[in-house]
Design a protein around this motif. Structure first.
Motif, short mmCIF file in Angstrom:
data_model
loop_
_atom_site.label_atom_id
_atom_site.label_comp_id
_atom_site.label_asym_id
_atom_site.label_seq_id
_atom_site.Cartn_x
_atom_site.Cartn_y
_atom_site.Cartn_z
N UNK A 1 0.84 -1.20 0.00
CA UNK A 1 0.00 0.00 0.00
C UNK A 1 0.87 1.25 0.00
N UNK A 2 1.94 1.23 0.79
CA UNK A 2 2.85 2.38 0.79
C UNK A 2 3.49 2.60 -0.57
N UNK A 3 3.91 1.52 -1.22
CA UNK A 3 4.48 1.64 -2.56
C UNK A 3 3.45 2.17 -3.55
N UNK A 4 2.20 1.71 -3.43
CA UNK A 4 1.15 2.14 -4.34
C UNK A 4 0.86 3.63 -4.20
N UNK A 5 0.86 4.13 -2.97
CA UNK A 5 0.62 5.57 -2.75
C UNK A 5 1.73 6.40 -3.37
N UNK A 6 2.97 5.96 -3.21
CA UNK A 6 4.10 6.69 -3.81
C UNK A 6 4.03 6.66 -5.33
#
Length: 213
Positions: A180-185
């Motif tokens: 999820x963190x990678x997707x937001x970035x």
């Protein structure tokens, strides 16, 4: 004859306009290729141990490919906005319009290039981090883990077998948080190219024709 000698509509103005077309599609495609290359290598490496995660980790590659579409849209609009000289060799394409088209192409192309590099680097490290977490690999092993990667089982089933259900759920939760963190970035990196596209579409509407003056 009057238009031929007009300083506002020289014959070289068309070259500046088509340079904007080249910048829009060339730089955007370069950014898309850059992001696809960086993310694609990590997806392939992660897919060796976790084939089931390939389709989920393909998102950075898709987002990088969209950057080329942004450049294609702007390039087509710019190319259609450049008029051909009349039969009397009167050039209606002014320097003002050519500079606006060059500015629009650079806005879209440079933004796509920056976004492609950002997507590639974030996708590269993000996909690898998700793969490492799924494999229970520690990037900073302790003295008890000096065996390194050789102690990791060959399959996901054998890796999860010794652990209880609580540890398995915790690993899945940590993996989801990383994803999820990678997707937001990645989303905010893609927004950089979208900003350039919006500005390019606005700038390309500015024009001045010597035939109207």
């Amino acid at each position: 004859p009057e238009l031929l000698s007009s300083p506002s509509c020289p014959s070289w103005a068309v070259s500046v306009g088509y340079l904007g077309v080249v910048c829009a599609v060339g730089l955007s495609n370069f950014g898309a290729a850059w992001g696809t290359w960086k993310s694609g290598v990590s997806v392939i490496h992660t897919g060796i141990r976790h084939p089931t995660s390939v389709m989920k980790n393909i998102i950075p590659i898709v987002m990088a490919g969209v950057l080329g579409i942004y450049g294609l849209i702007v390039a087509v609009i710019l190319a259609e906005s450049i008029p051909s000289p009349s039969k009397n060799r009167d050039n209606a394409y002014s320097v003002y319009t050519a500079m606006a088209h060059l500015c629009g192409g650079l806005c879209c192309g440079a933004s796509g290039l920056a976004a492609g590099g950002c997507i590639g680097i974030v996708g590269d490290y993000g996909v690898r981090a998700v793969g490492y977490r799924a494999s229970n690999i520690s990037l900073f092993p302790s003295s008890a883990e000096k065996g390194g990667y050789s102690s990791i089982p060959d399959s996901e089933d054998s890796a999860d077998a010794p652990a209880g259900p609580g540890a398995e759920n915790m690993a899945q939760e940590d993996q989801s948080k990383l994803f999820v963190g990678m997707l937001i970035m990645l989303i905010f990196s893609e927004a950089l190219a979208l900003y350039g596209l919006i500005v390019a579409l606005i700038v390309t509407q500015h024009s001045y024709s010597c035939l109207e003056g």
